[in-house]
Design a protein around this motif. Sequence first.
Motif, mmCIF file in Angstrom:
data_model
loop_
_atom_site.group_PDB
_atom_site.id
_atom_site.type_symbol
_atom_site.label_atom_id
_atom_site.label_comp_id
_atom_site.label_asym_id
_atom_site.label_seq_id
_atom_site.Cartn_x
_atom_site.Cartn_y
_atom_site.Cartn_z
ATOM 1 N N TYR A 295 14.666 -37.442 67.883
ATOM 2 C CA TYR A 295 16.075 -37.767 68.145
ATOM 3 C C TYR A 295 16.190 -38.701 69.342
ATOM 4 O O TYR A 295 15.664 -38.429 70.420
ATOM 5 C CB TYR A 295 16.860 -36.481 68.391
ATOM 6 C CG TYR A 295 18.282 -36.681 68.859
ATOM 7 C CD1 TYR A 295 19.140 -37.578 68.217
ATOM 8 C CD2 TYR A 295 18.788 -35.954 69.941
ATOM 9 C CE1 TYR A 295 20.448 -37.750 68.643
ATOM 10 C CE2 TYR A 295 20.102 -36.117 70.367
ATOM 11 C CZ TYR A 295 20.917 -37.021 69.715
ATOM 12 O OH TYR A 295 22.208 -37.195 70.145
ATOM 13 N N ASN B 292 33.813 -47.417 66.419
ATOM 14 C CA ASN B 292 33.789 -46.362 67.420
ATOM 15 C C ASN B 292 34.843 -45.311 67.084
ATOM 16 O O ASN B 292 35.968 -45.640 66.711
ATOM 17 C CB ASN B 292 34.061 -46.941 68.811
ATOM 18 C CG ASN B 292 32.933 -47.830 69.295
ATOM 19 O OD1 ASN B 292 31.780 -47.592 68.946
ATOM 20 N ND2 ASN B 292 33.243 -48.849 70.072
ATOM 21 N N ASP C 249 20.864 -42.845 67.436
ATOM 22 C CA ASP C 249 22.282 -43.096 67.693
ATOM 23 C C ASP C 249 22.423 -44.354 68.548
ATOM 24 O O ASP C 249 22.079 -44.355 69.726
ATOM 25 C CB ASP C 249 22.899 -41.884 68.406
ATOM 26 C CG ASP C 249 24.424 -41.930 68.401
ATOM 27 O OD1 ASP C 249 24.991 -42.892 67.848
ATOM 28 O OD2 ASP C 249 25.037 -40.992 68.946
ATOM 29 N N GLU C 250 22.936 -45.429 67.944
ATOM 30 C CA GLU C 250 23.102 -46.727 68.618
ATOM 31 C C GLU C 250 21.804 -47.133 69.335
ATOM 32 O O GLU C 250 21.796 -47.401 70.535
ATOM 33 C CB GLU C 250 24.263 -46.658 69.624
ATOM 34 C CG GLU C 250 25.598 -46.256 69.039
ATOM 35 C CD GLU C 250 26.265 -47.360 68.228
ATOM 36 O OE1 GLU C 250 25.717 -48.477 68.165
ATOM 37 O OE2 GLU C 250 27.325 -47.104 67.646
ATOM 38 N N ILE D 195 25.708 -36.935 63.720
ATOM 39 C CA ILE D 195 24.347 -36.840 64.254
ATOM 40 C C ILE D 195 24.165 -35.558 65.057
ATOM 41 O O ILE D 195 23.137 -34.882 64.961
ATOM 42 C CB ILE D 195 24.035 -38.088 65.097
ATOM 43 C CG1 ILE D 195 23.692 -39.241 64.154
ATOM 44 C CG2 ILE D 195 22.898 -37.837 66.080
ATOM 45 C CD1 ILE D 195 23.412 -40.541 64.838
ATOM 46 N N ASN D 196 25.154 -35.208 65.867
ATOM 47 C CA ASN D 196 25.056 -33.969 66.645
ATOM 48 C C ASN D 196 24.993 -32.733 65.751
ATOM 49 O O ASN D 196 24.362 -31.730 66.103
ATOM 50 C CB ASN D 196 26.237 -33.858 67.613
ATOM 51 C CG ASN D 196 26.080 -34.754 68.823
ATOM 52 O OD1 ASN D 196 24.967 -35.046 69.239
ATOM 53 N ND2 ASN D 196 27.197 -35.194 69.383
ATOM 54 N N PRO E 290 19.166 -40.156 71.568
ATOM 55 C CA PRO E 290 20.604 -40.064 71.805
ATOM 56 C C PRO E 290 21.211 -41.397 72.223
ATOM 57 O O PRO E 290 20.502 -42.339 72.608
ATOM 58 C CB PRO E 290 20.703 -39.039 72.950
ATOM 59 C CG PRO E 290 19.409 -39.192 73.678
ATOM 60 C CD PRO E 290 18.381 -39.534 72.635
ATOM 61 N N GLN E 291 22.521 -41.471 72.141
ATOM 62 C CA GLN E 291 23.224 -42.691 72.520
ATOM 63 C C GLN E 291 23.191 -42.899 74.036
ATOM 64 O O GLN E 291 23.032 -44.014 74.521
ATOM 65 C CB GLN E 291 24.682 -42.610 72.044
ATOM 66 C CG GLN E 291 25.489 -43.869 72.273
ATOM 67 C CD GLN E 291 26.882 -43.748 71.679
ATOM 68 O OE1 GLN E 291 27.287 -42.703 71.173
ATOM 69 N NE2 GLN E 291 27.640 -44.826 71.727
ATOM 70 N N GLN E 292 23.327 -41.807 74.804
ATOM 71 C CA GLN E 292 23.330 -41.899 76.256
ATOM 72 C C GLN E 292 21.900 -41.915 76.807
ATOM 73 O O GLN E 292 21.038 -41.187 76.321
ATOM 74 C CB GLN E 292 24.094 -40.723 76.881
ATOM 75 C CG GLN E 292 25.585 -40.718 76.611
ATOM 76 C CD GLN E 292 25.944 -40.193 75.234
ATOM 77 O OE1 GLN E 292 25.144 -39.515 74.608
ATOM 78 N NE2 GLN E 292 27.149 -40.491 74.765
ATOM 79 N N LYS F 146 30.435 -40.957 63.611
ATOM 80 C CA LYS F 146 28.982 -41.151 63.511
ATOM 81 C C LYS F 146 28.219 -40.209 64.443
ATOM 82 O O LYS F 146 27.289 -39.516 64.027
ATOM 83 C CB LYS F 146 28.611 -42.602 63.861
ATOM 84 C CG LYS F 146 29.229 -43.666 62.985
ATOM 85 C CD LYS F 146 28.658 -45.037 63.274
ATOM 86 C CE LYS F 146 28.793 -45.469 64.725
ATOM 87 N NZ LYS F 146 30.207 -45.679 65.136
ATOM 88 N N THR F 147 28.615 -40.199 65.720
ATOM 89 C CA THR F 147 27.896 -39.382 66.702
ATOM 90 C C THR F 147 28.082 -37.899 66.428
ATOM 91 O O THR F 147 27.137 -37.102 66.586
ATOM 92 C CB THR F 147 28.360 -39.730 68.128
ATOM 93 O OG1 THR F 147 28.013 -41.094 68.409
ATOM 94 C CG2 THR F 147 27.690 -38.834 69.166
ATOM 95 N N THR F 148 29.261 -37.493 65.989
ATOM 96 C CA THR F 148 29.478 -36.081 65.647
ATOM 97 C C THR F 148 28.586 -35.669 64.490
ATOM 98 O O THR F 148 27.984 -34.586 64.508
ATOM 99 C CB THR F 148 30.950 -35.827 65.286
ATOM 100 O OG1 THR F 148 31.777 -36.170 66.405
ATOM 101 C CG2 THR F 148 31.181 -34.358 64.933
#
Length: 364
Positions: A78, A36, A155-156, A44-45, A80-82, A40-42
């Motif tokens: 896509y 964490n 993402d996750e 992807i964004n 997303p994680q959320q 990773k998420t950045t």
Amino acid sequence: MKIEIKNLTKIYGNNKAVNDLTLTLNDGIYGILGPNGSGKTTLINLLTDNVKRTSGEILINNKDIVSLGAKYRDLIGYMPQQQALYNDFSAYMYLKYMCTVKGIKHNNELISDILKKVNLYDVRNAKAGSFSGGMKQRLLFAQALLNDPKILILDEPTAGLDPKERINFRNMLAELSKDKIILLATHIVSDIECIADHVLLIKKGQIVATGTPVELIEKMQGKVAEITCTLDDVGALQAEYKVGNIRQRKNGLALRLVGDTLPKEAVPVEDNIDLEEIKEKVFINHVVDSGTRDALIMRMRELLKTTNYIANFKERIKYRSACNSLFEMTDDNLYIWEYDVITIKNEYIPYISEILKSQKVLKK
């Protein structure tokens, strides 16, 4: 289809979330593995053009994705994680709505087929608000498939899925990867070890290792060993060595130790090395930068001002709870014992020792 990433950087304040990253992606599954906060998420964004890059290029067939605009978004699926769902929508209505949002000509057959793929067809008329976390994840995955994307970015994606659904998910990705670029960001090794064509290990916004699973495993020969011990021995071994896995065996606990230096009594592992051991080895060898070191020193000085906190050293208590912010900052597990300093990153030891000696916590 090919994605070329050149010198990609994203800076938030003083933090380089993605740091001068260069990479080429072709058809296949790419597992992006990292702890964490690794970036990773950045990344992807940036690939989905949800955030503005600081510098660098992302090219599709030699054209920047910014200039391609809607044409690029038509290529992407896509997840997303959320979880962002409308609780009052049924699964079917949600996918129908997402078709409209994405400008996709929808029909009952398209939506029904996708719901069957993600094992939600039987509850297609139930409201999303009544779904479990795993069911919501599958619905989010379903919307990513609506436009038959050439680039699938996840993402996750397996958060909340039960073991059976994880297997179904991996099988589905393997089938989809024949003519797509699939990027799967996770910190769970089992999500990617069986299906990834390439693995990217990322930390502090940089790719610190990359290759096929077989190539990465070959590099670990001679650096993984197994030792049998009791529960009472685990703490000391974790403090001195990096532990990849712990398994219960009939004659005790079997610990997989990872590193360049291993205890003589440990039995070398040659044939059963997995990506979990690779992840641990790569991340503990990542070189600490001076900014992180200075921040660590400053935080240690602050913590050691408290008399009660210093007393904890004499009680030989691990100070995880007192150091949560430090763990989050360095992404390392760090322990301090009475008159001794043990850290996963050997380069931290002289700096921490110097501080503790100045505070008369360690003997000089």
